[in-house]
Design a protein around this motif. Structure first.
Motif, PDB file in Angstrom:
ATOM      1  N   HIS A 147      64.720  27.488  50.067  1.00  0.00           N
ATOM      2  CA  HIS A 147      64.924  27.665  51.507  1.00  0.00           C
ATOM      3  C   HIS A 147      63.666  27.222  52.234  1.00  0.00           C
ATOM      4  N   GLU A 148      63.874  26.594  53.379  1.00  0.00           N
ATOM      5  CA  GLU A 148      62.749  26.115  54.175  1.00  0.00           C
ATOM      6  C   GLU A 148      63.069  26.332  55.647  1.00  0.00           C
ATOM      7  N   PRO A 149      62.163  26.949  56.412  1.00  0.00           N
ATOM      8  CA  PRO A 149      62.434  27.129  57.842  1.00  0.00           C
ATOM      9  C   PRO A 149      62.547  25.774  58.538  1.00  0.00           C
ATOM     10  N   ASN A 150      63.355  25.735  59.568  1.00  0.00           N
ATOM     11  CA  ASN A 150      63.539  24.505  60.334  1.00  0.00           C
ATOM     12  C   ASN A 150      62.488  24.443  61.438  1.00  0.00           C
ATOM     13  N   ASP A 151      61.348  23.867  61.118  1.00  0.00           N
ATOM     14  CA  ASP A 151      60.270  23.737  62.101  1.00  0.00           C
ATOM     15  C   ASP A 151      60.582  22.707  63.184  1.00  0.00           C
ATOM     16  N   LEU A 152      61.588  21.878  62.976  1.00  0.00           N
ATOM     17  CA  LEU A 152      61.966  20.869  63.966  1.00  0.00           C
ATOM     18  C   LEU A 152      62.820  21.444  65.092  1.00  0.00           C
ATOM     19  N   ALA A 153      63.345  22.656  64.909  1.00  0.00           N
ATOM     20  CA  ALA A 153      64.278  23.249  65.869  1.00  0.00           C
ATOM     21  C   ALA A 153      63.677  23.476  67.238  1.00  0.00           C
ATOM     22  N   ILE A 154      62.364  23.569  67.336  1.00  0.00           N
ATOM     23  CA  ILE A 154      61.741  23.879  68.622  1.00  0.00           C
ATOM     24  C   ILE A 154      61.441  22.637  69.456  1.00  0.00           C
ATOM     25  N   GLY A 155      61.810  21.461  68.947  1.00  0.00           N
ATOM     26  CA  GLY A 155      61.565  20.217  69.677  1.00  0.00           C
ATOM     27  C   GLY A 155      62.323  20.158  70.990  1.00  0.00           C
ATOM     28  N   ALA A 156      61.825  19.342  71.899  1.00  0.00           N
ATOM     29  CA  ALA A 156      62.417  19.236  73.232  1.00  0.00           C
ATOM     30  C   ALA A 156      63.713  18.432  73.250  1.00  0.00           C
ATOM     31  N   GLY A 157      63.807  17.397  72.450  1.00  0.00           N
ATOM     32  CA  GLY A 157      65.008  16.573  72.454  1.00  0.00           C
ATOM     33  C   GLY A 157      65.063  15.702  71.214  1.00  0.00           C
ATOM     34  N   GLY A 158      66.237  15.199  70.908  1.00  0.00           N
ATOM     35  CA  GLY A 158      66.395  14.343  69.739  1.00  0.00           C
ATOM     36  C   GLY A 158      66.260  15.090  68.433  1.00  0.00           C
ATOM     37  N   VAL A 159      66.458  16.403  68.486  1.00  0.00           N
ATOM     38  CA  VAL A 159      66.245  17.230  67.302  1.00  0.00           C
ATOM     39  C   VAL A 159      67.226  16.876  66.187  1.00  0.00           C
ATOM     40  N   GLY A 160      68.489  16.671  66.517  1.00  0.00           N
ATOM     41  CA  GLY A 160      69.489  16.350  65.497  1.00  0.00           C
ATOM     42  C   GLY A 160      69.142  15.090  64.731  1.00  0.00           C
ATOM     43  N   ALA A 161      68.719  14.053  65.450  1.00  0.00           N
ATOM     44  CA  ALA A 161      68.335  12.800  64.799  1.00  0.00           C
ATOM     45  C   ALA A 161      67.085  12.992  63.942  1.00  0.00           C
ATOM     46  N   LYS A 162      66.114  13.778  64.433  1.00  0.00           N
ATOM     47  CA  LYS A 162      64.898  14.035  63.662  1.00  0.00           C
ATOM     48  C   LYS A 162      65.203  14.815  62.387  1.00  0.00           C
ATOM     49  N   VAL A 163      66.065  15.812  62.496  1.00  0.00           N
ATOM     50  CA  VAL A 163      66.465  16.579  61.314  1.00  0.00           C
ATOM     51  C   VAL A 163      67.194  15.668  60.329  1.00  0.00           C
ATOM     52  N   SER A 164      68.059  14.803  60.832  1.00  0.00           N
ATOM     53  CA  SER A 164      68.792  13.874  59.972  1.00  0.00           C
ATOM     54  C   SER A 164      67.832  12.986  59.194  1.00  0.00           C
ATOM     55  N   GLN A 165      66.826  12.454  59.872  1.00  0.00           N
ATOM     56  CA  GLN A 165      65.828  11.614  59.222  1.00  0.00           C
ATOM     57  C   GLN A 165      65.041  12.403  58.179  1.00  0.00           C
ATOM     58  N   PHE A 166      64.654  13.621  58.511  1.00  0.00           N
ATOM     59  CA  PHE A 166      63.942  14.499  57.578  1.00  0.00           C
ATOM     60  C   PHE A 166      64.762  14.719  56.302  1.00  0.00           C
ATOM     61  N   LEU A 167      66.059  14.981  56.464  1.00  0.00           N
ATOM     62  CA  LEU A 167      66.920  15.219  55.302  1.00  0.00           C
ATOM     63  C   LEU A 167      67.068  13.954  54.465  1.00  0.00           C
ATOM     64  N   ALA A 168      67.170  12.801  55.120  1.00  0.00           N
ATOM     65  CA  ALA A 168      67.259  11.536  54.382  1.00  0.00           C
ATOM     66  C   ALA A 168      65.993  11.315  53.562  1.00  0.00           C
ATOM     67  N   GLU A 169      64.836  11.604  54.160  1.00  0.00           N
ATOM     68  CA  GLU A 169      63.570  11.440  53.440  1.00  0.00           C
ATOM     69  C   GLU A 169      63.444  12.400  52.264  1.00  0.00           C
TER      70      GLU A 169
END
Length: 121
Positions: free
Chosen positions: A38-60
């Protein structure tokens, strides 16, 4: 195969978080070994484009499939481009969602299942 389930901690374990980009945490599951981290979602607090950033993180991270409540159009485009299958479920535990994935009762979606989100929503 590495699967990411968006999850919320609850008294009885983890429940699938209905939010993709702003989920509470990621639960990474190795479907061959059963190992879960399990890993906390540190990207959740971003201002915008969070879904795309999370998607890229998961791909990496090498994720091949995502199980979540819903995914917006921008996130879905990035996930699809990365070859990551998306499965959506209702209010279920992570264990039940993974059982459905193993049994083949979950079907990958072919398009976004939620609206585009904007900061603060």
């Amino acid at each position: 195969m590495l699967v990411c389930v968006t999850t919320v901690r609850s008294g009885s374990g983890e429940t699938v978080d209905p939010r993709f980009g702003r989920c509470e945490q990621f639960s990474f599951v190795n479907m061959e070994t059963g190992e879960i981290s399990h890993e906390p979602n540190d990207l959740a607090i971003g201002a915008g484009g969070v879904g795309a950033k999370v998607s890229q993180f998961l791909a990496e991270r090498g994720v091949k499939a995502v199980v979540t409540g819903q995914v917006g159009p921008n996130a879905f485009r990035v996930l699809a481009a990365a070859g990551i299958e998306v499965y959506t479920v209702g209010n279920v535990t992570m264990d039940d969602a993974l059982a459905g994935l193993r049994e083949g009762s979950l079907t990958p979606v072919s398009a976004a299942t939620g609206p585009a989100r904007h900061a603060g929503h």
